[in-house]
Write a protein that holds these residues in place. Structure first.
Motif, PDB file in Angstrom:
ATOM      1  N   GLY A 187     -15.217 -38.161  27.002  1.00 14.48           N
ATOM      2  CA  GLY A 187     -15.871 -36.901  27.377  1.00 14.48           C
ATOM      3  C   GLY A 187     -14.869 -35.956  28.024  1.00 14.48           C
ATOM      4  O   GLY A 187     -14.768 -34.785  27.657  1.00 14.48           O
ATOM      5  N   TRP A 188     -14.096 -36.510  28.955  1.00 11.32           N
ATOM      6  CA  TRP A 188     -13.103 -35.693  29.647  1.00 11.32           C
ATOM      7  C   TRP A 188     -12.029 -35.225  28.686  1.00 11.32           C
ATOM      8  O   TRP A 188     -11.570 -34.089  28.759  1.00 11.32           O
ATOM      9  N   ILE A 189     -11.656 -36.131  27.801  1.00 12.08           N
ATOM     10  CA  ILE A 189     -10.578 -35.782  26.881  1.00 12.08           C
ATOM     11  C   ILE A 189     -11.049 -34.694  25.918  1.00 12.08           C
ATOM     12  O   ILE A 189     -10.292 -33.798  25.536  1.00 12.08           O
ATOM     13  N   LEU A 190     -12.331 -34.764  25.561  1.00 15.62           N
ATOM     14  CA  LEU A 190     -12.900 -33.726  24.708  1.00 15.62           C
ATOM     15  C   LEU A 190     -12.801 -32.364  25.398  1.00 15.62           C
ATOM     16  O   LEU A 190     -12.428 -31.363  24.807  1.00 15.62           O
ATOM     17  N   LEU A 191     -13.148 -32.369  26.695  1.00 13.84           N
ATOM     18  CA  LEU A 191     -13.066 -31.136  27.473  1.00 13.84           C
ATOM     19  C   LEU A 191     -11.617 -30.643  27.505  1.00 13.84           C
ATOM     20  O   LEU A 191     -11.349 -29.447  27.348  1.00 13.84           O
TER      21      LEU A 191
ATOM     22  N   ILE B 271      -2.389 -41.324  28.256  1.00 16.79           N
ATOM     23  CA  ILE B 271      -3.348 -40.218  28.280  1.00 16.79           C
ATOM     24  C   ILE B 271      -2.616 -38.903  28.185  1.00 16.79           C
ATOM     25  O   ILE B 271      -2.960 -38.017  27.412  1.00 16.79           O
ATOM     26  N   TYR B 272      -1.572 -38.827  28.971  1.00 21.06           N
ATOM     27  CA  TYR B 272      -0.718 -37.661  28.917  1.00 21.06           C
ATOM     28  C   TYR B 272      -0.280 -37.454  27.468  1.00 21.06           C
ATOM     29  O   TYR B 272      -0.284 -36.351  26.949  1.00 21.06           O
ATOM     30  N   GLY B 273       0.087 -38.575  26.841  1.00 22.63           N
ATOM     31  CA  GLY B 273       0.529 -38.537  25.444  1.00 22.63           C
ATOM     32  C   GLY B 273      -0.553 -37.993  24.534  1.00 22.63           C
ATOM     33  O   GLY B 273      -0.296 -37.110  23.709  1.00 22.63           O
ATOM     34  N   ILE B 274      -1.764 -38.505  24.697  1.00 23.53           N
ATOM     35  CA  ILE B 274      -2.847 -38.066  23.825  1.00 23.53           C
ATOM     36  C   ILE B 274      -3.086 -36.564  24.001  1.00 23.53           C
ATOM     37  O   ILE B 274      -3.191 -35.822  23.029  1.00 23.53           O
ATOM     38  N   VAL B 275      -3.118 -36.131  25.257  1.00 27.82           N
ATOM     39  CA  VAL B 275      -3.413 -34.728  25.516  1.00 27.82           C
ATOM     40  C   VAL B 275      -2.236 -33.841  25.116  1.00 27.82           C
ATOM     41  O   VAL B 275      -2.359 -32.900  24.344  1.00 27.82           O
TER      42      VAL B 275
ATOM     43  N   TRP C 288      -4.366 -28.850  33.702  1.00 31.42           N
ATOM     44  CA  TRP C 288      -3.602 -29.805  34.512  1.00 31.42           C
ATOM     45  C   TRP C 288      -4.463 -30.418  35.596  1.00 31.42           C
ATOM     46  O   TRP C 288      -4.358 -31.602  35.894  1.00 31.42           O
ATOM     47  N   TYR C 289      -5.321 -29.587  36.155  1.00 30.56           N
ATOM     48  CA  TYR C 289      -6.218 -30.086  37.198  1.00 30.56           C
ATOM     49  C   TYR C 289      -7.051 -31.242  36.641  1.00 30.56           C
ATOM     50  O   TYR C 289      -7.135 -32.319  37.205  1.00 30.56           O
ATOM     51  N   LEU C 290      -7.604 -31.004  35.494  1.00 34.83           N
ATOM     52  CA  LEU C 290      -8.447 -32.001  34.848  1.00 34.83           C
ATOM     53  C   LEU C 290      -7.619 -33.224  34.456  1.00 34.83           C
ATOM     54  O   LEU C 290      -8.011 -34.373  34.685  1.00 34.83           O
ATOM     55  N   LEU C 291      -6.457 -32.946  33.905  1.00 31.42           N
ATOM     56  CA  LEU C 291      -5.616 -34.040  33.423  1.00 31.42           C
ATOM     57  C   LEU C 291      -5.210 -34.966  34.577  1.00 31.42           C
ATOM     58  O   LEU C 291      -5.270 -36.191  34.464  1.00 31.42           O
ATOM     59  N   HIS C 292      -4.839 -34.383  35.693  1.00 34.17           N
ATOM     60  CA  HIS C 292      -4.445 -35.214  36.829  1.00 34.17           C
ATOM     61  C   HIS C 292      -5.615 -36.020  37.340  1.00 34.17           C
ATOM     62  O   HIS C 292      -5.475 -37.163  37.744  1.00 34.17           O
ATOM     63  N   ASN C 293      -6.794 -35.393  37.334  1.00 29.45           N
ATOM     64  CA  ASN C 293      -7.964 -36.138  37.772  1.00 29.45           C
ATOM     65  C   ASN C 293      -8.247 -37.297  36.845  1.00 29.45           C
ATOM     66  O   ASN C 293      -8.512 -38.405  37.288  1.00 29.45           O
ATOM     67  N   VAL C 294      -8.199 -37.018  35.547  1.00 30.59           N
ATOM     68  CA  VAL C 294      -8.478 -38.073  34.572  1.00 30.59           C
ATOM     69  C   VAL C 294      -7.454 -39.191  34.742  1.00 30.59           C
ATOM     70  O   VAL C 294      -7.801 -40.372  34.820  1.00 30.59           O
TER      71      VAL C 294
END
Lengths: 577, 600
Positions: free
Chosen positions: B38-42, B159-163, B105-111
């Protein structure tokens, strides 16, 4: 700082070369947009030139050449830089290591082993990483920045002012931000350490935790620490991520301003061309890149300040050992302590007070006492690690203070507390005291120390590799290997400081028997807190709170010395007659 | 030390041939990330927005520049004014871009930090709870800590990689490639064709760098080990006058360490210049081709500008992708280590509880046990211990005296036979229920970071302050605790110097007293304790032992002589059992051991 940088001196030439190469590369990178705008301005629009397409091709060839030069020089530059850094780091490390070994035991103890390790490894890396950064990126970045600004100026001074206004704004904001972030990182580092400690504590205490069924609490503590750490890391990271978009927005905005003002100036007929405007926009891109890189690097700087301060503590240390060369003296084994007292610097009570004891050549004596009785201090005095605050120590009547510590140590063979072994083969460890010993001699020493069987069981035999500090053998095996090493070295005086504590009585008895044989005629000083280790020696000295409270044979001391009797009763329950 | 172990396992993973993104570990990693979809979709939405901006900017900016070039030809007035709407729009887009980048980035760091890393760390901590003690015994703490901290961090790069690589990078490249072809397919060809070359070259560089980095870290670990060894061994080195030799070994290792570091730095640093070079090749190709197209084919000059601006955007993600590919191995090595720990077999725990109040009768019936199936240790051990009796376990160092402790506490499970407490087979009890019967005082005094009172009350969470103080008084701790800066509220820990090792021992005795269990396990060894404290410890232990069934790893002869049963261990086996008198009469190993104390 100056001292630390002084090791860079031999590399001055190469640093200059690297800087030159980097500058060339930066220059090349800056030329490309100019040439590009030339292609567009003169090539495409410049109908004046006869062979327009030829001009484009010529410029393109130039661009290709410049790109190649840029690549080659940047690679060369980096290669030189990192070679220099490697060499510098190495000489810095080497110098620190040498310095530590020239410090007195006192000084080493004051700074602390783990601090010394952090300093020689982590702090050196932090410091030299930044030097690498300075030589690598930070060197290029100002070049790119200044070059970019210069080229902008050349195109149009007025347009350049836009950039010059935006940049200090950004740098100031970045620095302000980095201070805050630095603090956040420190906090999250603390939590990271806390988490490490908790896991370590939990693993170490696994038996007690499970015995008392407290796994749930241990798990919860770690969970809490993990969550707090995550919060802090996020907070620090997120603050950091503001820099990038904010810088991009300001500089992109500046680019837009440049387009607008450029248009305005073109209209007014200032001689500015569309290609110029385009080039300036591209320079803004380069400058943006440079600033963003710097903003990341600035965060590192406070770390460096700490590292430099800590490194200086070693390089500036003045607590150095006496380094007079050895004169090649050979002692007979007579040791005299004439009313020796020793007080640790800053200590209020003496660790040893007025100890007067005299050991004849060939005598086997024991020094017994509990923790804090001053036994180990005595061993350190005998090995010239410390000098008595009062009184004199004499070897063969010669005042130890007048001798080189090397001479004294050449005449003493010892096995010290905690039995220190080195990474490497068993043979290498044993040969420390006698480099030319034959394998047969090694086996003989191992045999005497009752550890030959264990070594024989290893497929590598004498070449069995010990891990650093001997972590792959048990405490008892370590002690016995250290005893073998001490026995192998040929010296008139042998000191065993707490060297049998991990041996069971049966093994110790065997070692003792072997020593009686092979150390006959040599002076032997056994420092121990085990009555069993001491009771058979020629004479026993009893230390309590740094005072010599008894001297004599086992039988005499049982009669005359109440402290000895107390130790004896507490350890044997009186069952040993 | 930990670094060395880590590289060992990296080597293991490194051995297998080229690992693809979707091998076993890769698939598992994706499965682990699935709950975060869900987060990654966002995040994907944010990335699309950013790509939209990235596409719009060169287009719009190109158009504005075009106006400048047009003006150069036509010289129609009102140029600056005509630029304004476009520039305003661009400013808006830039603002949006900044806001979305920050949001991403905010979201990514949280995830990454909150959901992924913290989640994994908590799962690992949970796992530790279910692992047998044997695992902890075999595994150095540093290794577990590395997996929990560094490896989980490294894993989160997936995750960083995927995003960053899949969503941002590839998506951006595809969209831009399409636009490039739409703008002018002829100029698009060199840009798009050169990209794979750039990825290939730079991934190779990053990969080379990675190899040297691994080596560098491994050597770094060794170097730290060597420094640690040298500094602790300082007195021995000096006593044997071996400073030069130690120095040379250190310098040699340091040289190798620095060499690998220099190579690592070098290859990592030239990734960017290599990409920049291939970039400029594309740049040049576009310039030549564009020039020709404008001159001969009448293509508008704005198209060339657009292509050039897009070309930069197109190559932007390449650096990330190259690093991602070079880092792939590293990340999966870390993931593999974490998964291995998560997949370890767990300890079985039955749910039975003890019947009635325990009296403390212990019986071993035909017990077999070994740590290593190939080396049987205890075979057919039988013994009966009546409530309140004392069992002394004696034997040389390394004979396995703690094995009995391990079995009684069910830290390890017996392989055959039965252990009965008050007639009940303990294998039917839960481990917790079993352990509730025992209190333990080990030689290895374990105190956690907390106040003195918390440490003493560790085994009895409900204890009041009075109970704690009473237990401390009985265990001869009260007097020294009261002299600590904050008394019972002084924070102590394992390596706290506020309390001596003897005092730590007394605190663990107080802890056992307060826990008040019917059975007791004691380790008597009291090395590094001064005579006075030693006497106190002895007296405190006597308090503790009275009325309880005790198993004592005995070092003091008085304990041994008084014991109701002596178990004599040798090489991990119980070779003799009996009383002091009966064993002496046997004239066996015990006799020899006992005699050795006075032999010359």
């Amino acid at each position: 700082m100056r001292k630390l940088l002084s090791y860079l001196k031999p590399y001055r030439g190469r640093i200059a070369l690297a800087t030159l190469l980097m500058a060339i590369s930066a220059g090349c990178d800056l030329l490309l947009p100019t040439l590009m705008s030339d292609v567009l301005d003169k090539g495409v629009y410049g109908a004046a030139e006869a062979d327009t397409f030829g001009y484009i091709l010529k410029t393109a060839a130039w661009m290709l050449g410049i790109s190649l030069v840029s690549l080659a020089s940047v690679c060369g530059g980096y290669w030189v830089v990192y070679r220099v850094i490697a060499g510098y780091t190495q000489s810095l490390r080497s110098a620190l290591f040498r310095k530590v070994h020239s410090m007195t035991l006192e000084e080493v103890g004051k700074i602390g082993t783990s601090n010394l390790v952090t300093r020689s490894t982590h702090d050196v890396s932090t410091f030299t990483d930044v030097i690498a950064m300075l030589c690598g990126s930070i060197l290029i970045i100002p070049l790119m920045f200044l070059g970019g600004v210069f080229l902008c100026m050349r195109k149009d001074v007025f347009l350049s002012l836009v950039i010059l206004c935006a940049v200090p704004l950004l740098i100031g904001a970045g620095m302000l931000m980095s201070k805050k972030i630095e603090r956040l990182w420190e906090v999250s580092d603390e939590y990271c350490d806390r988490q490490n400690d908790l896991v370590r504590e939990r693993l170490r205490g696994i038996r007690v935790i499970r015995a008392f069924n407290r796994e749930q609490q241990a798990h919860e503590k770690i969970t809490d620490a993990t969550r707090t750490m995550a919060d802090n890391i996020i907070r620090a990271n997120v603050r950091m991520e503001i820099i990038d978009p904010a810088a991009a927005f300001v500089l992109n905005g500046a680019a837009l301003l440049v387009v607008f003002l450029g248009g305005l100036r073109m209209e007014r007929g200032s001689g500015l061309t569309a290609g110029d405007v385009f080039a300036v926009i591209q320079y803004i891109g380069i400058i943006l890149g440079a600033i963003v890189s710097v903003s990341y690097d600035i965060v590192m700087l406070p770390h460096v300040r700490v590292a430099v301060r800590r490194l200086s503590q070693i390089t500036e240390s003045t607590g150095l050992e006496d380094d007079r060369p050895a004169r090649g003296l050979t002692f007979s084994g007579a040791v005299d302590l004439d009313h020796v007292s020793f007080t640790y610097p800053g200590g209020s009570l003496p660790a040893l007070s007025d100890v007067d004891l005299h050991i004849r050549p060939g005598e086997w004596v024991s020094v017994i006492g509990g923790t804090g009785s001053g036994k180990t201090t005595l061993a350190e005095l005998l090995l010239a690690f410390r000098a008595p605050t009062e009184g004199t120590i004499r070897f063969d009547g010669l005042d130890a203070a007048a001798l080189s510590p090397k001479d004294i140590r050449n005449n003493v063979s010892c096995s010290l507390q905690k039995s220190m072994l080195y990474a490497g083969t068993v043979a290498e460890n044993l040969r420390m005291g006698k480099p030319d010993a034959s394998d047969a001699e090694l086996w003989d020493a191992l045999e005497k120390a009752q550890v030959a069987d264990f070594i024989r069981e290893q497929p590598e035999g004498l070449d069995f590799r010990l891990e650093p500090a001997g972590t792959n053998v048990s405490g008892g095996q370590k002690q016995r290997i250290a005893i073998a090493r001490a026995l192998l070295k040929d010296a008139p005086l042998y000191i065993f400081d707490d060297s049998f504590s991990a041996l069971d009585f049966l093994t110790e008895a065997k070692v003792r028997r072997a020593m009686n044989e092979s150390l006959a005629g040599k002076t032997r000083i056994v420092i121990t807190q085990r009555v069993v280790s001491a009771m058979h020696s020629d004479r026993i000295f009893v230390l309590a709170d740094g005072v010599l409270v008894g001297a004599g044979t086992h039988a005499e001391l049982l009669e005359s010395c109440s402290i000895y009797r107390e130790i004896y009763l507490s350890q044997t329950g009186g069952a040993v007659a | 030390m930990s670094t060395v172990e880590k590289t060992e396992s990296t080597e293991k993973t490194g051995k297998k041939e080229k690992s693809s993104l979707f091998d076993e570990t890769g698939r598992r990693l994706l499965r682990e990330i699935w709950p975060l979809r869900g987060w990654i979709l966002l995040l994907a939405v944010f990335c699309l927005l950013l790509i939209g901006c990235a596409v719009a900017v060169p287009e719009l900016l190109g158009a504005e520049i075009d106006r400048l070039y047009d003006w150069a030809r036509t010289r129609t007035p009102g140029l600056a004014r005509s630029l304004l709407p476009g520039l305003g729009l661009l400013l808006g887009i830039y603002a949006l871009q900044g806001a979305v980048t920050y949001g991403k980035w905010y979201l990514l760091h949280n995830v990454i930090s909150r959901f992924f890393c913290a989640g994994f760390r908590i799962r690992l901590s949970e796992k530790l709870r279910r692992l047998p003690v044997s695992y902890m015994d075999k595994t150095p703490a540093g290794d577990v800590i590395d997996r929990m901290m560094d490896d989980v961090s490294d894993m989160s790069d997936s995750i960083y990689g995927i995003v960053e690589i899949l969503l941002s990078g590839f998506l951006q490249m595809i969209v831009i490639a399409v636009i490039l072809f739409l703008t002018d397919w002829r100029m698009a060809i060199p840009v798009v064709l050169l990209a794979p070359l750039s990825v290939l070259l730079s991934a190779r560089m990053a990969g080379l760098g990675e190899k040297h980095w691994d080596n560098h870290y491994e050597l770094g670990g060794k170097l730290t080990g060597l420094a640690e060894e040298a500094y602790t061994n300082y007195p021995t080195t000096k006593a044997f006058n071996r400073e030069e030799e130690v120095q040379n070994r250190y310098d040699e290792l340091s040289r190798r360490h620095q060499r690998s570091g220099a190579l690592g730095y070098f290859f990592s640093s030239i990734v960017q210049p290599v990409i920049a070079f291939v970039d400029s090749l594309a740049y040049i190709a576009v310039a030549v081709l564009g020039g020709w197209l404008v001159l001969r084919q009448g293509v508008p000059i704005g198209a060339v500008v657009t292509v050039i601006l897009f070309a930069r955007q197109f190559s932007e993600p390449l650096e990330h992708i190259a690093f991602g590919l070079g880092y792939n191995q590293h990340m999966k090595g870390a993931a593999k280590r974490v998964f291995t720990l998560l997949d370890l077999p767990e300890e079985q725990d039955p749910e039975g509880s003890a019947e009635g109040p325990a009296r403390g009768r212990v019986e071993f019936r035909h017990v077999d046990f070994s740590y290593d199936p190939k080396k049987p240790l205890i075979r057919d051990l039988n013994m009966e211990v009546e409530p309140g009796r004392k069992v002394a376990i004696v034997g040389p160092t390394g004979a396995g005296k703690t094995t009995i402790v391990n079995l009684l506490m069910r830290f390890y499970d017996i392989s055959a036979g039965q252990i009965l407490v008050d007639g009940q087979d303990v294998s039917g009890l839960s481990r917790a229920g079993n352990r509730d019967l025992f209190a333990m005082v080990l030689q290895d005094t374990w105190l956690f970071k907390g106040t003195v009172a918390e440490n003493v009350a560790y085994g009895s969470p409900g204890a009041s302050r009075e109970d704690v103080e009473k237990a401390c008084d009985w265990a001869y701790c009260d007097h020294f605790i009261r002299r600590l800066p904050q008394g019972y509220d002084t924070v102590i820990s394992e390596d706290s110097t506020a309390v001596s090792s003897g005092q730590k021992q007394l605190l663990t005795i107080a802890r056992a007293l307060l826990a008040d269990r019917p059975l007791l396990i004691l380790d008597e060894a009291t090395s590094n304790v001064d005579t006075r404290t030693e006497l106190l410890i002895q007296k405190a232990m006597d308090h503790l032992m009275s009325g309880r069934t005790c198993f004592i790893i005995a070092h003091r002869l008085s304990t041994i002589v008084d014991a109701d049963l002596i178990l004599v261990l040798r090489d991990g086996r119980i070779v003799e059992q009996g009383t002091h008198a009966s064993l002496l009469a046997e004239q066996g190993f015990y006799y020899e051991l006992f005699r050795s104390q006075y032999a010359i």
